[in-house]
Design a protein around this motif. Structure first.
Motif, short mmCIF file in Angstrom:
data_model
loop_
_atom_site.label_atom_id
_atom_site.label_comp_id
_atom_site.label_asym_id
_atom_site.label_seq_id
_atom_site.Cartn_x
_atom_site.Cartn_y
_atom_site.Cartn_z
N GLY A 114 -4.94 -5.44 -1.91
CA GLY A 114 -5.26 -5.26 -0.75
C GLY A 114 -5.22 -6.64 0.45
N LYS A 115 -3.93 -7.11 -0.23
CA LYS A 115 -3.48 -8.83 0.65
C LYS A 115 -2.57 -8.03 1.78
CE LYS A 115 -5.87 -11.32 -2.20
NZ LYS A 115 -5.66 -11.27 -3.61
N ASP A 116 -2.40 -8.75 2.97
CA ASP A 116 -1.74 -8.83 3.77
C ASP A 116 -0.01 -9.44 3.15
OD1 ASP A 116 -2.91 -7.65 5.47
OD2 ASP A 116 -3.82 -9.93 5.93
N LYS A 157 6.11 -12.02 1.13
CA LYS A 157 6.15 -11.97 2.70
C LYS A 157 5.39 -10.26 2.75
CE LYS A 157 10.70 -10.91 2.64
NZ LYS A 157 11.95 -11.01 3.77
N SER A 158 4.96 -11.13 3.98
CA SER A 158 4.35 -10.05 4.74
C SER A 158 4.76 -8.50 4.36
CB SER A 158 3.34 -9.60 6.37
OG SER A 158 5.50 -9.19 7.09
N LYS A 159 3.52 -7.45 3.63
CA LYS A 159 4.34 -6.60 3.47
C LYS A 159 5.02 -5.50 4.82
CE LYS A 159 0.57 -5.53 0.46
NZ LYS A 159 -0.83 -5.35 -0.11
N GLY A 216 -3.80 0.39 0.95
CA GLY A 216 -3.21 1.68 1.06
C GLY A 216 -2.06 0.51 2.51
N LYS A 217 -2.47 -0.89 2.63
CA LYS A 217 -1.62 -1.37 3.69
C LYS A 217 -0.35 -1.07 3.62
CE LYS A 217 -4.60 -5.07 4.93
NZ LYS A 217 -5.43 -5.90 4.31
N MET A 218 0.20 -1.31 2.05
CA MET A 218 1.64 -1.01 1.71
C MET A 218 1.73 0.02 2.05
SD MET A 218 4.44 -3.41 0.38
CE MET A 218 5.92 -3.34 1.55
#
Ligand code: C5P
Length: 400
Positions: free
Chosen positions: A357-359, A378-380, A210-212
């Motif tokens: 799951g990655k940043d 790059k970072s989300k 759900g990070k993005m």
């Protein structure tokens, strides 16, 4: 931010330490920074550090050594004045026009836009007087940067955390660079996985974190949008309490929640990894192990992206995500047309450091009007800003 003049007012709060990083981010991007502090702020962060980083003397008093601090000129000098962290004490004084220190004198004489980033413990933040004072500031056209949820100075967890320096930076960037913002836009975002129950203890799911989608919700919120986040099972949550979060478990629940907003939303961002199938029937009791194979019959879940694509109007903008393991761009283009989306964001699976799951993430945006834009890994959260800007240009019919 080259040449932009930013006046930062710091008040007495533990969150004052975050301003060191904000000053760094601003000066690195070429902004000119001047700082005014209240007396109590100097107990939390050193004026020496801030004057060194900003390259300008830090002001705390209306007069010092027979010199008068020209608060009127400071307020006129700035392109934007940001008071961060904003304590409960200074908030109430600002709301009622009290002018008993330099920071308040500058605020009252500022001709530029003013924004505040409150920071306080949850009980103070939720107090009706605080709410009233915040409303008072809003009615005076002060931008109020939403507080976050998380660990507080008291050791408790709750609402009231000041926005992070990167968020304050991107807020200022959006205000000052005239970059497209999404004021008065209602945005519906799906994020995370869905869990499809097999029995009371088992489910079919996936590794989406759900990070993005959460990063997108935060970026849209910072860009002034009214954000509704429909979030599948995830241990994460957005930082800003302004974001309306709906927790759902199954694809059907996600579908129903999105449909509630189907007519009123301006932008849909379907970033959830929705399970395509669900068990035909859910067992009421835990399934007991037996010898031999187990076959579970599956039914198709509703395809939320597809359904919105079928019923959206010309004024609604629809974003889909794609994760392809082969013929990525071809398949993404096919998805763009079959789902009637306005753009598809293709996640790259080439790089093991990015994705689920990655940043960080690596994406390519393919839009209905024929554009293909590749973004480096790059970072989300930085990518979310890129996506928000891209969508804004599309919605406003500017060339991206
Ligand atoms: O067709 P596919 O599942 O690969 O499409 C992915 C896109 O469709 C994503 O934007 C995802 O959020 C959306 N989707 C959906 N509902 C489903 C399946 C996928 O909204 N049931």
């Amino acid at each position: 931010m080259q040449g932009k003049k930013i006046l930062i007012g710091i008040t007495g709060s533990i969150a004052a330490y975050k301003i060191i990083l904000l000053v760094r981010l601003l000066t690195k991007e070429g902004a000119e920074v001047k700082i005014v502090m209240t007396k109590s702020a100097t107990q939390f962060v050193s004026p020496l550090v801030l004057s060194t980083l900003s390259g300008n003397p830090v002001l705390t008093d209306l007069s010092s050594e027979n010199e008068w601090a020209n608060h009127v000129m400071l307020g006129r000098w700035a392109d934007y004045m940001m008071i961060a962290p904003l304590s409960c004490n200074t908030l109430s004084k600002m709301a009622y026009g009290v002018c008993d220190n330099l920071l308040l004198a500058v605020y009252l004489s500022a001709t530029c836009r003013v924004g505040v980033a409150p920071a306080m413990d949850e009980d103070m933040w939720l107090h009706p007087t605080t709410k009233q004072n915040i409303e008072q500031l809003k009615s005076q056209h002060v931008d109020v940067i939403p507080v976050g949820f998380g660990g507080l100075a008291s050791g408790l967890t709750g609402e009231g955390r000041m926005a992070e320096p990167e968020q304050l930076f991107s807020f200022l960037e959006k205000q000052l660079m005239g970059s497209p913002i999404h004021k008065n836009k209602k945005v519906v975002i799906t994020a995370g996985p869905t869990y499809e129950h097999i029995d009371p203890v088992r489910f079919i799911g996936n590794h989406s974190s759900g990070k993005m989608g959460i990063a997108l919700a935060e970026a849209f919120c910072m860009a002034g949008a009214e954000v509704h986040l429909v979030l599948g099972p995830s241990h994460l949550k957005p930082k800003y309490t302004d974001i309306q979060v709906y927790h759902v478990t199954t694809a059907i629940q996600m579908y129903e929640k999105v449909m509630e907003h189907a007519k009123s939303a301006h932008i849909f961002v379907m970033s959830a990894a929705v399970a395509d199938y669900k068990p035909k029937s859910v067992l009421q009791q835990k399934h007991k192990k037996k010898n031999g194979e187990l076959h579970i019959e599956l039914d198709l879940n509703p395809d939320i992206l597809f359904v919105i694509g079928q019923q959206k109007t010309n004024d609604q903008y629809l974003v889909g995500f794609a994760l392809e393991t082969e013929n990525a761009k071809e398949n993404a283009l096919e998805k763009l047309s079959s789902k009637n989306a306005d753009c598809i964001i293709l996640n790259s699976l080439e790089d093991p450091e990015v994705g689920f799951g990655k940043d960080t993430n690596k994406i390519c945006i393919l839009s209905k009007n024929g554009q293909t834009v590749d973004f480096p890994a790059k970072s989300k959260s930085l990518l979310a800003n890129d996506i928000v800007s891209f969508i804004s240009k599309e919605v406003n019919h500017e060339v991206a």
